[in-house]
Design a protein around this motif. Structure first.
Motif: not given
Length: 495
Positions: A242, A245, A370-371, A415
């Motif tokens: 996480p 990612v 996402d990140v 995430p």
């Protein structure tokens, strides 16, 4: 990282299925008893099973504002071959990001054993942002659509300066041309869309077969909606770290290439191979490195290709793509033979540019939303320099800066951390040698899922294990699980 027959590696997937995208026709038929909010109609596209139907599910663009703007998710279905044996719906989650499973009920879904096709309606979909669902485009320059440009290959001397400039240019194009939707394309959004599809189908629980990037989507869905999942197969698995990612997926190519290249070397040196490049397997790796270095210094013109030259990074990119399946080994061997002779093969045929633009935009948006990625050129340069020394085949690319290094938007949510909380209904299948999703990363997902999962490791080479590049033993285990729910009692190795 890709797709029915996808090149999902780090982040862009262009599927053969995308060349004949299916979409609902303007006339539709009333929904069956499967779900009250779906009107199934015909599908556009060639080569589809005549039983395949298509429909549109409306979802919020922004789940933080569910009453605001809506977007369309186009889905497809081939109903169970034996309604009396029907268990539910099996959603095929594509790779990518940027892949579509819309045509998969007609394609790889028909490779499923009969008892599995009896048990499920086969469901495909075009994820948000990807045509014919409500779509996005960054309007990138043609040259920036080259896969060897989209992937962050450093300059021949290892410099990342040009990569940072490309990141700034392409990120600015996405901000300028992508509209509001490009800020709302992420794995979490896709997982929430899937749950809207489940509800529209009228299913209390949803089974799934996720491949490549689809394994991460499937894991996130199972984490967010654990009691809405039935039997879940995750095939060719991504590291769910996480904190990184997609950066972890890109970095995994270092290991994936080292795991897989020896298999190519054995094949490419085998007596009787019409595309033989060397007398012994030990000669293949140094030959490849010499050819790449020569092409760094003196590229060969390649009319019709993008870019219009065969340079060292194009050869390296071809290696990465070709190692995804033994069936693609000849592509790399033929290019090596041509380069050694100072020639080029016919230019590869690219999908239509609007498809490339669409896939590139969805891939970029997903990875970058996402990140958060580092923005420091110095940090990327340090990683690239170290990687080039330790993994010369990948030349520093897996640690380099891509479009996300200059992405103008911050992630809208953290995430999802994958955990062992939830029902034990997940089966992982993983080839031992996978250039795209290496075993080392798959084991991270296995560890994260804990008691929820069992993993089948297959003694095979290539990306996409089940019914593709795996073996009969692995295929039997997965098919039995989908048809009956029976899993091995513990992690299993399929020799």
């Amino acid at each position: 990282m890709k797709q029915s027959r996808s090149t999902r590696a780090a982040w862009i997937a262009v599927s053969a299925a995308l060349l004949g995208l299916a979409a609902p026709l303007t006339t539709s038929v009333p929904a069956s008893a499967t779900g009250p909010s779906i009107d199934w109609g015909g599908c556009e596209g060639s080569g589809l099973d005549p039983r395949q139907e298509c429909a549109t599910v409306e979802v919020p663009m922004d789940y933080a504002d569910p009453g605001g703007r809506k977007i369309d998710i186009v889905i497809s279905r081939i109903p169970s071959d034996k309604p009396a044996a029907r268990r539910g719906a099996l959603l095929m989650i594509p790779g990518g990001p940027g892949g579509s499973s819309l045509n998969d009920p007609s394609g790889k879904g028909q490779k499923l054993p009969q008892d599995v096709r009896d048990a499920y309606d086969l469901i495909g979909f075009a994820p948000r942002g990807l045509a014919p669902s409500t779509s996005v485009s960054c309007g990138l320059d043609h040259g920036d659509l080259a896969t060897s440009k989209l992937r962050p290959w450093p300059a021949p001397d290892g410099s990342v300066t040009e990569n940072m400039a490309t990141a700034r240019r392409t990120a600015a194009a996405c901000a300028r041309n992508g509209g509001e939707l490009i800020r709302h394309i992420s794995t979490v959004d896709e997982a929430r869309d899937i749950d809207r599809v489940r509800a529209a189908l009228g299913e209390r629980r949803l089974s799934a077969w996720g491949v490549s990037y689809g394994t991460y989507v499937g894991a996130v869905y199972s984490q967010l909606f654990p009691h809405r999942t039935d039997r879940v197969v995750l095939d060719s698995n991504d590291n769910p770290d996480p904190s990184r990612v997609s950066r972890a997926w890109l970095a995994g190519h270092e290991t994936g290439v080292e795991d897989t290249f020896p298999e190519f070397a054995k094949w490419a040196s085998a007596p009787g191979n019409r595309d033989r490049v060397a007398e012994t397997a030990a000669e293949v790796r140094p030959l490849f490195l010499r050819l790449a270095a020569r092409l760094d210094r003196a590229p060969i013109p390649w009319p019709g290709a993008n870019p219009e030259e065969l340079n060292g990074n194009v050869l390296r990119q071809t290696m990465l793509d070709s190692l995804s399946s033994p069936s693609r080994f000849p592509t790399l061997a033929k290019l090596m033979l041509a380069a050694r002779n100072g020639t080029v093969p016919p230019a590869p045929v690219a999908p239509p540019e609007p498809v490339l633009q669409n896939v590139a935009a969805v891939g970029a948006a997903t990875l970058c939303n996402d990140v958060a990625w580092p923005t420091s050129a110095a940090e990327y340069q340090k990683g690239v320099t170290k990687s080039r020394t330790e993994h010369p085949l990948t030349a520093g690319m897996p640690r380099n800066a891509m479009i996300c290094a200059a992405w103008p938007y911050s992630p809208r949510q953290a995430p999802v951390r994958i955990t062992a909380h939830g029902p034990s209904t997940i089966l992982l299948v993983q080839n031992e040698r996978d250039v795209v999703a290496p075993l080392s990363g798959a084991l991270k997902l296995r560890d994260a899922l804990g008691r929820r999962a069992v993993m089948v490791t297959v003694d095979s080479t290539g990306h996409d294990a089940y019914l593709a590049n795996g073996n009969a033993c692995g295929d039997r285990v997965v098919s039995r699980f989908l048809a009956t729910g029976e899993r091995p009692n513990e992690d299993t190795y399929c020799a």
